[in-house]
Write an enzyme that holds these catalytic residues in place. Structure first.
Site, PDB file in Angstrom:
ATOM      1  N   ASP A  44       0.827  -1.213   0.000  1.00 19.50           N
ATOM      2  CA  ASP A  44       0.000   0.000   0.000  1.00 19.50           C
ATOM      3  C   ASP A  44       0.865   1.268   0.000  1.00 19.50           C
ATOM      4  O   ASP A  44       1.755   1.418   0.833  1.00 19.50           O
ATOM      5  CB  ASP A  44      -0.907  -0.028   1.250  1.00 19.50           C
ATOM      6  CG  ASP A  44      -2.030   0.986   1.179  1.00 19.50           C
ATOM      7  OD1 ASP A  44      -1.736   2.187   0.974  1.00 19.50           O
ATOM      8  OD2 ASP A  44      -3.204   0.600   1.332  1.00 19.50           O
ATOM      9  N   HIS A  98      -1.535  -3.047   8.375  1.00 19.13           N
ATOM     10  CA  HIS A  98      -2.132  -1.722   8.555  1.00 19.13           C
ATOM     11  C   HIS A  98      -3.648  -1.838   8.509  1.00 19.13           C
ATOM     12  O   HIS A  98      -4.201  -2.719   7.846  1.00 19.13           O
ATOM     13  CB  HIS A  98      -1.617  -0.726   7.500  1.00 19.13           C
ATOM     14  CG  HIS A  98      -2.072  -1.023   6.103  1.00 19.13           C
ATOM     15  ND1 HIS A  98      -3.119  -0.357   5.504  1.00 19.13           N
ATOM     16  CD2 HIS A  98      -1.628  -1.921   5.189  1.00 19.13           C
ATOM     17  CE1 HIS A  98      -3.280  -0.828   4.272  1.00 19.13           C
ATOM     18  NE2 HIS A  98      -2.398  -1.792   4.053  1.00 19.13           N
ATOM     19  N   CYS A 101      -6.640  -2.227   5.273  1.00 16.03           N
ATOM     20  CA  CYS A 101      -5.863  -2.875   4.208  1.00 16.03           C
ATOM     21  C   CYS A 101      -6.802  -3.398   3.106  1.00 16.03           C
ATOM     22  O   CYS A 101      -7.693  -4.204   3.368  1.00 16.03           O
ATOM     23  CB  CYS A 101      -5.044  -4.023   4.794  1.00 16.03           C
ATOM     24  SG  CYS A 101      -4.019  -4.855   3.557  1.00 16.03           S
TER      25      CYS A 101
END
Ligand code: CO
Length: 216
Positions: A44, A98, A101
């Protein structure tokens, strides 16, 4: 003619800034790297490994893939792990998931989504493992908890690799950590998992899982 000139302009400005601050910076780095950390994180674009922990080039070895997955047959990830541990002798491997996600969200959604479903099967395995607990939660909490549990399980997978098992067998100091990052506040949270030897890994992972599932 150069394509994407804006990136070359900002690269030049960055290199000049670095050199102004420390004239020998690049020359020193070109001779060797000696990072203490290996970061395994999500691809990401909002989770730039070095930047969120304020580390400079040369200070952290990095491997990223969709949903920070560690699979025992992934030669790419295993090669990174082997080089980091056996050659660079990093002291810490950090598996960082995270919140929010996209990979985890996609794994929860039945799909189909094409090729990526094969990769996300590993995240679905984590979902399946904790299904009874996760199904009690609303959609947002289920996603948050799965992001956390996936980071834990992937850290546990790092500890299961022959590379890490061999390092521990020869008493090389090496800790595996599991963290989660909030893209909405820029903050890291330690999931309370630190694996430092084979004997305790299962018990330590179970404790961390219980803590995660006990949250509201
Ligand atoms: Co992600």
């Amino acid at each position: 003619m150069k394509t994407l000139p804006e990136l070359f302009i900002s690269n030049r400005a960055w290199a000049e800034r670095m050199t102004r601050h420390d004239p020998e910076f690049f020359e020193r780095l070109s001779r060797q790297q000696a990072p203490e950390y290996l970061w395994i994180g999500c691809s990401d674009s909002r989770v730039p490994a070095n930047e969120i922990v304020g580390l400079m080039p040369g200070e952290m070895f990095v491997h990223r893939n969709v949903a920070n997955v560690v699979v025992q047959t992934d030669l790419n990830c295993l090669s990174v792990l082997q080089f980091a541990i056996e050659v660079l002798r990093v002291r810490h491997v950090i598996v960082c998931g995270h919140y929010g996600c996209g990979g985890i969200n996609t794994a929860l959604d039945k799909g189909p989504h094409g090729l990526i479903d094969n990769w996300l099967r590993h995240v679905q395995d984590v979902h399946q493992k904790y299904r009874l607990d996760l199904d009690k939660l609303d959609a947002q909490h289920r996603l948050d908890r799965l992001c956390e549990l996936n980071a834990l399980e992937q850290a546990r997978n790092v500890a299961r690799t022959t590379v890490v098992q061999d390092a521990w067998a020869r008493k090389q100091p090496l800790e595996i950590h599991s963290w989660i990052y909030g893209i909405n506040d820029g903050l890291l949270r330690d999931l309370g998992l630190v694996l430092a030897n084979s004997a305790e890994s299962d018990a330590v992972t179970r404790d961390s899982v219980s803590q995660i599932l006990a949250q509201r």
